[in-house]
Design an enzyme around this catalytic site. Structure first.
Site, mmCIF file in Angstrom:
data_model
loop_
_atom_site.group_PDB
_atom_site.id
_atom_site.type_symbol
_atom_site.label_atom_id
_atom_site.label_comp_id
_atom_site.label_asym_id
_atom_site.label_seq_id
_atom_site.Cartn_x
_atom_site.Cartn_y
_atom_site.Cartn_z
ATOM 1 N N ASP A 1 -3.773 -15.347 7.712
ATOM 2 C CA ASP A 1 -2.518 -15.842 7.128
ATOM 3 C C ASP A 1 -1.736 -16.742 8.085
ATOM 4 O O ASP A 1 -0.698 -17.276 7.715
ATOM 5 C CB ASP A 1 -1.636 -14.668 6.708
ATOM 6 C CG ASP A 1 -2.243 -13.903 5.532
ATOM 7 O OD1 ASP A 1 -3.008 -14.497 4.760
ATOM 8 O OD2 ASP A 1 -1.946 -12.696 5.406
ATOM 9 N N ARG B 1 0.823 -1.211 0.000
ATOM 10 C CA ARG B 1 0.000 0.000 0.000
ATOM 11 C C ARG B 1 0.857 1.260 0.000
ATOM 12 O O ARG B 1 0.477 2.283 -0.578
ATOM 13 C CB ARG B 1 -0.950 -0.024 1.203
ATOM 14 C CG ARG B 1 -2.074 -1.065 1.031
ATOM 15 C CD ARG B 1 -2.702 -1.385 2.372
ATOM 16 N NE ARG B 1 -3.893 -2.216 2.285
ATOM 17 C CZ ARG B 1 -3.891 -3.546 2.146
ATOM 18 N NH1 ARG B 1 -2.747 -4.207 2.047
ATOM 19 N NH2 ARG B 1 -5.045 -4.220 2.116
ATOM 20 N N ARG C 1 4.108 -19.895 3.025
ATOM 21 C CA ARG C 1 3.758 -20.093 4.434
ATOM 22 C C ARG C 1 3.674 -21.586 4.798
ATOM 23 O O ARG C 1 3.900 -21.965 5.943
ATOM 24 C CB ARG C 1 2.460 -19.374 4.769
ATOM 25 C CG ARG C 1 2.557 -17.864 4.567
ATOM 26 C CD ARG C 1 1.491 -17.108 5.319
ATOM 27 N NE ARG C 1 1.262 -15.788 4.766
ATOM 28 C CZ ARG C 1 2.069 -14.728 4.930
ATOM 29 N NH1 ARG C 1 3.174 -14.855 5.644
ATOM 30 N NH2 ARG C 1 1.773 -13.573 4.394
ATOM 31 N N ARG D 1 -4.658 -24.214 1.603
ATOM 32 C CA ARG D 1 -3.859 -24.404 2.824
ATOM 33 C C ARG D 1 -4.451 -25.444 3.770
ATOM 34 O O ARG D 1 -3.717 -26.054 4.552
ATOM 35 C CB ARG D 1 -3.654 -23.054 3.531
ATOM 36 C CG ARG D 1 -2.698 -22.170 2.755
ATOM 37 C CD ARG D 1 -2.422 -20.846 3.411
ATOM 38 N NE ARG D 1 -1.319 -20.196 2.723
ATOM 39 C CZ ARG D 1 -1.047 -18.897 2.786
ATOM 40 N NH1 ARG D 1 -1.816 -18.100 3.527
ATOM 41 N NH2 ARG D 1 -0.033 -18.397 2.130
ATOM 42 N N SER E 1 -12.733 -9.722 3.345
ATOM 43 C CA SER E 1 -11.456 -9.664 2.630
ATOM 44 C C SER E 1 -10.982 -8.222 2.515
ATOM 45 O O SER E 1 -11.649 -7.387 1.895
ATOM 46 C CB SER E 1 -11.610 -10.271 1.233
ATOM 47 O OG SER E 1 -10.545 -9.853 0.397
HETATM 48 C C1 S3P Z 1 -4.142 -8.959 2.586
HETATM 49 C C2 S3P Z 1 -5.370 -9.459 2.912
HETATM 50 C C3 S3P Z 1 -5.610 -10.890 3.156
HETATM 51 C C4 S3P Z 1 -4.322 -11.668 3.393
HETATM 52 C C5 S3P Z 1 -3.251 -11.291 2.434
HETATM 53 C C6 S3P Z 1 -2.942 -9.811 2.506
HETATM 54 C C7 S3P Z 1 -4.021 -7.508 2.323
HETATM 55 O O1 S3P Z 1 -6.261 -11.442 2.034
HETATM 56 O O2 S3P Z 1 -4.567 -13.049 3.306
HETATM 57 O O3 S3P Z 1 -2.056 -12.013 2.707
HETATM 58 O O4 S3P Z 1 -2.884 -7.005 2.282
HETATM 59 O O5 S3P Z 1 -5.059 -6.859 2.145
HETATM 60 P P1 S3P Z 1 -7.865 -11.380 1.901
HETATM 61 O O6 S3P Z 1 -8.193 -9.971 1.997
HETATM 62 O O7 S3P Z 1 -8.218 -11.935 0.568
HETATM 63 O O8 S3P Z 1 -8.351 -12.247 3.016
#
Ligand code: S3P
Length: 442
Positions: free
Chosen positions: A323, A34, A395, A354, A175
């Site tokens: 995660d 970001r 992971r 996973r 998400s």
């Molecule tokens: C993330 C959100 C998560 C996470 C990913 C990083 C992010 O995914 O699993 O490793 O940086 O917004 P989801 O938003 O699909 O759950």
């Protein structure tokens, strides 16, 4: 070149020393992605410190460089991003390669939907299997035109010059990637964009937008902003990634005689579910010197080994540790009794399935695991040596390095090259802390 295209790399891990010392794991992946994206869109120069030098986040930096953004690497983990403003990106000459990064691709889809040019997003073998309709559908409701391959998977072809309109979006999936894609498109949309989530997810996009002067209202599970504005450049200190710390937290908990200090770990409440789950299992984890750095809660974690017992992982913790399940499965294998995971079907569409890979891998090391569509029951027991397929998932590979520390014989883990996507230098840092892991000789 992304990790999974490289020659397959196998590792051998086995019982090492107690896990001791003071270490700092690399910068947070979510924040690093970001910081590049929003820094690139700011009017002026942003400085990033603690940037994750991993393949995923470097792919994001390369994407913006390909769109005319000057990004200087001024040192390890340091980037100076010469932002071009919201409308200053140039059309990339080629397809943008997001590598292994779901975050990179899904957030870019939202951001690129608002540009005046066409673009194409591609990824490695794992990313090319991952579901993209979860972002293309809400973006289409905003007026975006994005084509996927059959089955809603990458590549994504994004048509420029679409007039975007804000939406009220009740996302069915918890998400942060989906929420962030919609909010980033919302920067370019007419009117108000609002996202409501079934469970709150990490809010780094919202926090960073706010720190960069974009008016945004947000609270757990909710965000609302208006299109059409400006981003001010900022200085971003990226905390150490709790998702990378997770492997050391579990290792120091399960290996007897351990006492480890992890420095500067990001403790955003939407990320600390693993700490809650492990504490409920009996772990000894204390937060030393809790502080704020760059608007994020951060602390040093001291972990001492402790006997664990199985628990039912509270479903509401799932998004806060999404995660960390591969690492949690290893803790569960080392615990007394059964650990029950439910409500975690999202794990099946991460870098790998996973639930399947952790269940199969633990079973091949002698642990009883019953899979369900959205979780598993893991019966704690004694771990043996064996061979593990990591499925090219970073992971999964690191989790089995931790499991191997308790195994009665060596564990060979296949296809570990992708560890570099999120955790460059893992093997060296792990070895320095007492874990036993090395490249497999053929
Ligand atoms: C993330 C959100 C998560 C996470 C990913 C990083 C992010 O995914 O699993 O490793 O940086 O917004 P989801 O938003 O699909 O759950």
């Amino acid at each position: 070149m992304s990790g999974s295209d490289q020659a397959s790399q196998d590792w051998i891990a086995s019982t090492g020393e107690p896990i001791r010392g003071e270490i700092r794991v690399p910068g947070d992946k979510s924040v690093s992605h970001r910081a590049i994206m929003l820094g690139a869109l700011a009017d002026g120069v942003s400085e990033i410190d603690g940037f994750l030098e991993g393949e995923d986040t470097r792919a994001t930096a390369a994407a913006f460089a390909a769109m005319g953004v000057r990004i200087e690497a001024t040192g390890d983990g340091r980037r100076t991003v010469h932002g071009v403003g919201l409308h200053g990106l140039e059309a990339p000459a080629q397809a943008i390669d997001c590598g292994n990064a779901g975050t990179g691709m899904r957030l870019l889809a939202g951001l690129l939907a608002g540009q005046a040019f066409d673009s194409k997003l591609v990824g490695d073998a794992s990313l090319s299997r991952r579901p993209m309709r979860r972002v293309t559908e809400p973006l289409a409701r905003m007026g975006a035109r994005i084509d996927t391959a059959d089955g809603g998977v990458p590549p994504l072809r994004i048509h420029g010059n679409s007039a975007l309109q804000g939406i009220e979006f009740n996302t069915p999936i918890a998400s942060a990637q989906v929420k962030s894609a919609v909010l980033l498109a919302g920067l370019y949309a007419r009117g108000t964009t609002e996202v409501r989530e079934p469970h709150p997810t990490r809010d780094y996009t919202e926090r960073m937008l706010s720190a960069m002067g974009w008016p945004i209202e947000f609270s757990p599970g909710f965000a609302r902003l208006q299109g059409g504005g400006q981003l001010k450049p900022v200085r971003i200190n990226v905390p150490a990634d709790i998702s990378s710390a997770a492997f050391f937290i579990v290792a120091a908990t399960v290996v007897p005689g351990s006492d480890l200090l992890l420095r500067g770990v990001g403790l955003n409440p939407r990320r600390t579910g693993l700490l809650d789950a492990l504490r409920a299992m009996g772990a000894d984890i204390s937060v030393l010197e809790p502080r704020e750095e760059g608007g994020e809660p951060v602390g040093d974690l001291r972990i001492r080994s402790a006997a664990l017992h199985g628990i039912e992982v509270p479903v509401e913790l799932v998004p806060d540790m999404i995660d960390e399940f591969p690492a949690l499965f290893v803790a569960a294998a080392a615990a007394d009794g059964v650990t029950r995971v439910r409500g975690a079907a999202e794990l099946r569409v991460k870098e790998s399935d996973r639930i399947a890979l952790m269940s199969t891998g633990l079973r091949s090391l002698g642990i009883r695991v019953e899979e369900t569509p959205d979780g598993a029951d893991i019966h704690g027991g004694l771990l043996q040596g064996g061979e593990i397929d990591s499925g090219g998932d970073h992971r999964i590979a690191m989790s089995f390095v931790v499991a191997a520390q308790l195994a009665k014989g060596p564990v060979r883990i296949s296809d570990c090259a992708n560890v570099a996507t999120s955790f460059p230098g893992f093997m060296e840092l792990a070895t320095s802390a007492g874990l036993n892991v090395a490249p497999a000789g053929d």
